[in-house]
Design a protein around this motif. Structure first.
Motif, PDB file in Angstrom:
ATOM      1  N   PRO A  37       0.729  -1.353  -0.061  1.00  0.00           N
ATOM      2  CA  PRO A  37       0.043   0.044   0.038  1.00  0.00           C
ATOM      3  C   PRO A  37       0.961   1.151  -0.029  1.00  0.00           C
ATOM      4  CG  PRO A  37      -1.068  -1.692   1.463  1.00  0.00           C
ATOM      5  CD  PRO A  37       0.553  -2.327   1.358  1.00  0.00           C
ATOM      6  N   LEU A  38       2.163   1.204   0.515  1.00  0.00           N
ATOM      7  CA  LEU A  38       3.040   2.355   0.501  1.00  0.00           C
ATOM      8  C   LEU A  38       3.460   2.866  -1.070  1.00  0.00           C
ATOM      9  CD1 LEU A  38       5.476   1.447   3.157  1.00  0.00           C
ATOM     10  CD2 LEU A  38       3.814   3.233   3.324  1.00  0.00           C
ATOM     11  N   MET A  39       3.164   1.803  -2.103  1.00  0.00           N
ATOM     12  CA  MET A  39       3.728   2.104  -3.301  1.00  0.00           C
ATOM     13  C   MET A  39       2.234   2.677  -4.133  1.00  0.00           C
ATOM     14  SD  MET A  39       6.764   1.440  -3.019  1.00  0.00           S
ATOM     15  CE  MET A  39       7.467   0.801  -1.501  1.00  0.00           C
ATOM     16  N   GLN A  40       2.650   3.546  -5.425  1.00  0.00           N
ATOM     17  CA  GLN A  40       1.517   3.790  -6.185  1.00  0.00           C
ATOM     18  C   GLN A  40       1.447   2.631  -7.198  1.00  0.00           C
ATOM     19  OE1 GLN A  40       3.712   7.741  -6.354  1.00  0.00           O
ATOM     20  NE2 GLN A  40       1.564   8.343  -7.016  1.00  0.00           N
ATOM     21  N   LEU A  41       2.082   1.727  -7.446  1.00  0.00           N
ATOM     22  CA  LEU A  41       1.951   0.553  -8.392  1.00  0.00           C
ATOM     23  C   LEU A  41       3.010  -0.338  -7.795  1.00  0.00           C
ATOM     24  CD1 LEU A  41       0.457   0.432 -11.195  1.00  0.00           C
ATOM     25  CD2 LEU A  41       2.490   0.716 -12.214  1.00  0.00           C
ATOM     26  N   VAL A  42       2.539  -1.526  -7.843  1.00  0.00           N
ATOM     27  CA  VAL A  42       3.336  -2.797  -7.695  1.00  0.00           C
ATOM     28  C   VAL A  42       3.677  -3.581  -8.878  1.00  0.00           C
ATOM     29  CG1 VAL A  42       3.786  -4.868  -6.207  1.00  0.00           C
ATOM     30  CG2 VAL A  42       2.873  -2.846  -5.062  1.00  0.00           C
ATOM     31  N   VAL A  43       4.855  -3.797  -9.053  1.00  0.00           N
ATOM     32  CA  VAL A  43       5.306  -4.568 -10.374  1.00  0.00           C
ATOM     33  C   VAL A  43       5.979  -5.935  -9.793  1.00  0.00           C
ATOM     34  CG1 VAL A  43       6.596  -4.858 -12.394  1.00  0.00           C
ATOM     35  CG2 VAL A  43       5.668  -2.646 -11.687  1.00  0.00           C
ATOM     36  N   VAL A  44       5.470  -7.039  -9.943  1.00  0.00           N
ATOM     37  CA  VAL A  44       5.925  -8.419  -9.568  1.00  0.00           C
ATOM     38  C   VAL A  44       6.373  -9.199 -11.081  1.00  0.00           C
ATOM     39  CG1 VAL A  44       5.453 -10.595  -8.668  1.00  0.00           C
ATOM     40  CG2 VAL A  44       4.374  -8.652  -7.744  1.00  0.00           C
ATOM     41  N   VAL A  45       7.746  -9.444 -10.744  1.00  0.00           N
ATOM     42  CA  VAL A  45       8.233 -10.188 -11.640  1.00  0.00           C
ATOM     43  C   VAL A  45       8.266 -11.808 -11.286  1.00  0.00           C
ATOM     44  CG1 VAL A  45      10.320 -11.021 -13.029  1.00  0.00           C
ATOM     45  CG2 VAL A  45      10.065  -8.741 -12.055  1.00  0.00           C
ATOM     46  N   GLY A  46       7.307 -12.633 -12.178  1.00  0.00           N
ATOM     47  CA  GLY A  46       7.039 -13.928 -11.931  1.00  0.00           C
ATOM     48  C   GLY A  46       7.598 -15.041 -12.973  1.00  0.00           C
ATOM     49  N   ALA A  51      10.404 -20.235   1.566  1.00  0.00           N
ATOM     50  CA  ALA A  51      10.266 -19.512   2.946  1.00  0.00           C
ATOM     51  C   ALA A  51       9.843 -18.015   2.465  1.00  0.00           C
ATOM     52  CB  ALA A  51      11.651 -19.282   3.588  1.00  0.00           C
ATOM     53  N   GLN A  52       9.618 -17.925   1.247  1.00  0.00           N
ATOM     54  CA  GLN A  52       9.290 -16.799   0.651  1.00  0.00           C
ATOM     55  C   GLN A  52       7.644 -16.609   0.260  1.00  0.00           C
ATOM     56  OE1 GLN A  52      11.722 -16.008  -2.786  1.00  0.00           O
ATOM     57  NE2 GLN A  52      12.983 -14.284  -1.780  1.00  0.00           N
ATOM     58  N   ALA A  53       7.009 -15.606  -0.124  1.00  0.00           N
ATOM     59  CA  ALA A  53       5.612 -15.296  -0.490  1.00  0.00           C
ATOM     60  C   ALA A  53       5.101 -16.317  -1.390  1.00  0.00           C
ATOM     61  CB  ALA A  53       5.379 -14.081  -0.646  1.00  0.00           C
ATOM     62  N   THR A  54       4.230 -16.703  -1.632  1.00  0.00           N
ATOM     63  CA  THR A  54       3.613 -17.817  -2.603  1.00  0.00           C
ATOM     64  C   THR A  54       3.118 -16.759  -3.956  1.00  0.00           C
ATOM     65  OG1 THR A  54       1.364 -17.567  -1.962  1.00  0.00           O
ATOM     66  CG2 THR A  54       2.703 -19.169  -0.965  1.00  0.00           C
ATOM     67  N   ASP A  55       3.168 -17.522  -5.001  1.00  0.00           N
ATOM     68  CA  ASP A  55       2.694 -16.661  -6.102  1.00  0.00           C
ATOM     69  C   ASP A  55       1.130 -15.913  -6.032  1.00  0.00           C
ATOM     70  OD1 ASP A  55       5.097 -16.989  -7.714  1.00  0.00           O
ATOM     71  OD2 ASP A  55       4.136 -18.331  -8.886  1.00  0.00           O
ATOM     72  N   ASP A  56       0.477 -16.797  -5.278  1.00  0.00           N
ATOM     73  CA  ASP A  56      -1.045 -16.183  -4.998  1.00  0.00           C
ATOM     74  C   ASP A  56      -0.720 -14.905  -4.237  1.00  0.00           C
ATOM     75  OD1 ASP A  56      -1.973 -18.151  -6.601  1.00  0.00           O
ATOM     76  OD2 ASP A  56      -2.766 -19.584  -4.653  1.00  0.00           O
ATOM     77  N   GLN A  57       0.040 -15.080  -3.414  1.00  0.00           N
ATOM     78  CA  GLN A  57       0.333 -13.773  -2.349  1.00  0.00           C
ATOM     79  C   GLN A  57       0.672 -12.645  -3.202  1.00  0.00           C
ATOM     80  OE1 GLN A  57       2.619 -15.908   0.640  1.00  0.00           O
ATOM     81  NE2 GLN A  57       0.869 -15.754   2.087  1.00  0.00           N
ATOM     82  N   ARG A  58       1.527 -12.780  -3.930  1.00  0.00           N
ATOM     83  CA  ARG A  58       2.218 -11.801  -4.959  1.00  0.00           C
ATOM     84  C   ARG A  58       1.313 -11.388  -5.830  1.00  0.00           C
ATOM     85  NH1 ARG A  58       7.028 -15.564  -4.722  1.00  0.00           N
ATOM     86  NH2 ARG A  58       8.298 -14.429  -3.336  1.00  0.00           N
ATOM     87  N   ASP A 107      -0.077  -4.815  -9.261  1.00  0.00           N
ATOM     88  CA  ASP A 107      -0.745  -4.145 -10.422  1.00  0.00           C
ATOM     89  C   ASP A 107      -0.279  -4.683 -11.791  1.00  0.00           C
ATOM     90  OD1 ASP A 107      -2.303  -2.140  -8.526  1.00  0.00           O
ATOM     91  OD2 ASP A 107      -0.158  -1.871  -7.860  1.00  0.00           O
ATOM     92  N   VAL A 108       0.817  -5.281 -11.689  1.00  0.00           N
ATOM     93  CA  VAL A 108       1.621  -5.519 -13.168  1.00  0.00           C
ATOM     94  C   VAL A 108       2.247  -6.889 -12.609  1.00  0.00           C
ATOM     95  CG1 VAL A 108       2.976  -4.962 -14.987  1.00  0.00           C
ATOM     96  CG2 VAL A 108       1.738  -3.086 -13.887  1.00  0.00           C
ATOM     97  N   TRP A 109       2.225  -7.855 -13.519  1.00  0.00           N
ATOM     98  CA  TRP A 109       2.750  -9.168 -13.348  1.00  0.00           C
ATOM     99  C   TRP A 109       3.463  -9.313 -14.603  1.00  0.00           C
ATOM    100  CZ3 TRP A 109       2.587 -12.947  -9.380  1.00  0.00           C
ATOM    101  CH2 TRP A 109       3.615 -13.793  -9.690  1.00  0.00           C
ATOM    102  N   LEU A 110       4.691  -9.422 -14.570  1.00  0.00           N
ATOM    103  CA  LEU A 110       5.628  -9.653 -15.853  1.00  0.00           C
ATOM    104  C   LEU A 110       6.074 -11.045 -15.695  1.00  0.00           C
ATOM    105  CD1 LEU A 110       7.987  -6.372 -15.317  1.00  0.00           C
ATOM    106  CD2 LEU A 110       5.922  -6.807 -16.833  1.00  0.00           C
ATOM    107  N   ASP A 111       5.834 -11.836 -16.769  1.00  0.00           N
ATOM    108  CA  ASP A 111       5.894 -13.167 -16.768  1.00  0.00           C
ATOM    109  C   ASP A 111       7.367 -13.255 -17.413  1.00  0.00           C
ATOM    110  OD1 ASP A 111       6.268 -15.677 -17.751  1.00  0.00           O
ATOM    111  OD2 ASP A 111       4.264 -15.952 -18.187  1.00  0.00           O
ATOM    112  N   ASN A 112       8.257 -13.886 -16.489  1.00  0.00           N
ATOM    113  CA  ASN A 112       9.638 -14.016 -16.842  1.00  0.00           C
ATOM    114  C   ASN A 112      10.140 -15.510 -17.073  1.00  0.00           C
ATOM    115  OD1 ASN A 112      12.384 -12.892 -17.568  1.00  0.00           O
ATOM    116  ND2 ASN A 112      13.039 -13.032 -15.837  1.00  0.00           N
TER     117      ASN A 112
END
Length: 400
Positions: A122-131, A158-165, A170-175
Motif C-alpha cells: 500500500p505504500l507504493m503507487q504501483l506494484v510490479v511483480v516479476v514472476g 520461505a518466501q511469499a507464494t505466487d498467489d500472495q504476490r 498491479d502488474v505481473w511480468l512473466d519472466n
C-alpha cells in the motif's frame, strides 16, 4: 514523483527488470543495497549491532559476518526485534534520503525483495511483480548463482507464494522466457503506463475509461488494492472505504472504471484530504462538487445541492482508471451508493433492468468524443437513477 514497488521471488529475474527500468530512465532504490550500506564498516549501524550482539558477528577485516549475525539475531523473537529496531530505522532514513534526492518528475523504482512479506504494497503507487515458474527459478539459482538445490528450494519455500504476490500485483511480468521477451514487456510498461502515470500525476489529470461496457473478474481484487492505498492516505479521516458502483456487482457489465467511496465526517474533512490524495496519485476533479440530487420526501423537487455535496478524485494511473468519491457519512449520496450496490447484488430483475439502461447509454455514447460521450451516457442513466432512488431507499429501510 511516481513510486513503483518492484518485487519477485528468488530467481524470478527481478534484477533483470530493474536494470531494464534504469536503462529507460528510472531511479532505482535497492533495498538490499541499502541494508548493506547502513551496516558497512565504520557506520553507526555496524557499531550498534556489535554493541547489541557482540564482536563475534564481525569478520577478521572488521566487516559484518552476516551468517554469524543471523545465527544470533534470529535465535528468538527478542533478538530479532533487537535487530529490526537497529536496522529498520536506518534503512528507512536512507531510503527517504534517496527518494528526496530524486527529481520531482522522477519515476522511482524501489526494489524490495520482501515487499509482500512485509506488507509494504500500500505504500507504493504501483506494484510490479516479476514472476516465473518454480522450476525455472530453481534452475537459475542452481546454474547461474551456484546455490545448492536443497538450499534453493528451502529459500523459495520461505518466501511469499505466487498467489500472495498476485494479490498485490498491479502488474505481473512473466519472466519464463528469454531476456529479450521480458525487456520488451518492461519497455511496453514504461511507455504505456509508467510515463503517462507520472505525467498525469504531475499535471493533476485523472485517467479516463471508454464509454463501453466490459466485464473483468479482477475488479474486486483491483478495488481492494486501491482501498488499501486509500486507507493509508486517508488514515483516521476516513470513516469507511467501500467498493461501490457497477464494478462492485459481480457479473454486471460496466465501464472499466472502478468506483470507490470514502466516507468522511464532513466536507471540510474531504477538503483537508485534497493534498494527501493528490500526492498519492489521486488528483481532484475540481469541477465536481456534488452528486445529482434525487427527488425525495425531504426535497420533492430534487434541487437541494447541499445535501448531495461531495468531492471527487480520480486515479492518475492510465492502467487502472478509478473514481474516488468522498461523501459525508449518512448523506443521501453516501447511503444511495451503498444501497444501490446492495440492491443490484440482491435483485436479478433490477440488474437486468439496469443493464438494459446501460446498454442504451453505451449506444448513445458510441462514436462521440470523450466529453460528448460522457454527456450522452449519463443523460440516459441519470433519469433511471432518479426513478429508482425511492425504490432503493425503501428496500434499504425494509432491510434495516
Amino acid at each position: 514523483m511516481l513510486r513503483i514497488g518492484l518485487t519477485g521471488g528468488m530467481g524470478a529475474g527481478k534484477s533483470t527488470v530493474a536494470r531494464a527500468l534504469v536503462d529507460l530512465g528510472a531511479v532505482l532504490i535497492d533495498a538490499d543495497a541499502i541494508a548493506r550500506e547502513v551496516v558497512a564498516p565504520g557506520t553507526p549501524g555496524l557499531a550498534a549491532l556489535v554493541e547489541a550482539f557482540g564482536e563475534q558477528i564481525l569478520c577478521a577485516d572488521g566487516s559484518l559476518d552476516r551468517p554469524a549475525l543471523a545465527a544470533v539475531a534470529f535465535a528468538d523473537d527478542v533478538s530479532r526485534g533487537k535487530l529490526n529496531a537497529i536496522t529498520h530505522p536506518l534503512v528507512g532514513a536512507r531510503t527517504a534520503e534517496l527518494i528526496g534526492d530524486a527529481a520531482a518528475d522522477a519515476i522511482v523504482v524501489q526494489d524490495i525483495p520482501l515487499l509482500v512479506e512485509n506488507g509494504l504494497a500500500p505504500l507504493m503507487q504501483l506494484v510490479v511483480v516479476v514472476g516465473a515458474e518454480e522450476q525455472t527459478r530453481l534452475r537459475r539459482l542452481v546454474e547461474h548463482r551456484g546455490v545448492d538445490e536443497a538450499d534453493a528450494r528451502a529459500r523459495i519455500a520461505a518466501q511469499a507464494t505466487d498467489d500472495q504476490r498476485r494479490a498485490v500485483a498491479d502488474v505481473w511480468l512473466d519472466n519464463n522466457g528469454a531476456p529479450e521477451v521480458i525487456k520488451a514487456q518492461v519497455r511496453n510498461l514504461w511507455e504505456q503506463r509508467l510515463v503517462p502515470f507520472e505525467r498525469n500525476q504531475r499535471d493533476g489529470v485523472r485517467a479516463r475509461a471508454a464509454y463501453e461496457l466490459v466485464t473483468d473478474p479482477e475488479w474486486d481484487v483491483q478495488a481492494r488494492r486501491l482501498i488499501a492505498r486509500l486507507h493509508l492516505a486517508c488514515g483516521a479521516a476516513a470513516v469507511r472505504i467501500d467498493h461501490v458502483g457497477s464494478t462492485a456487482v459481480h457479473g454486471l457489465p460496466a465501464k472499466d472504471i472502478i468506483d470507490i467511496q470514502v466516507t468522511v465526517p464532513d466536507l471540510a474533512t474531504a477538503e483537508s484530504l485534497t493534498g494527501t490524495l493528490t500526492a498519492a496519485g489521486f488528483p481532484l476533479a475540481a469541477n465536481v462538487t456534488h452528486d445529482n440530487p434525487k427527488p425525495g420526501p425531504d426535497d420533492p423537487d430534487g434541487t437541494d445541492l447541499d445535501r448531495w455535496g461531495k468531492r471527487l478524485h480520480g486515479n492518475a494511473d492510465p492502467g487502472r482508471p478509478a473514481n474516488i468519491h468522498l461523501r459525508v457519512q449518512d448523506s443521501p449520496g453516501q447511503r444511495f451508493a451503498l444501497d444501490l450496490r446492495d440492491w443490484l447484488r440482491a435483485d436479478d430483475s433490477a440488474r437486468a433492468e439496469y443493464l438494459a439502461v446501460k446498454r442504451g447509454a453505451e449506444l448513445a455514447a458510441a462514436g462521440l468524443d470523450v466529453d460528448a460521450a460522457g454527456a450522452a451516457y449519463y443523460g440516459v442513466k441519470e433519469p433511471w437513477f432518479d426513478a429508482v432512488y425511492p425504490v432503493v431507499t425503501q428496500w434499504a429501510r425494509a432491510r434495516a
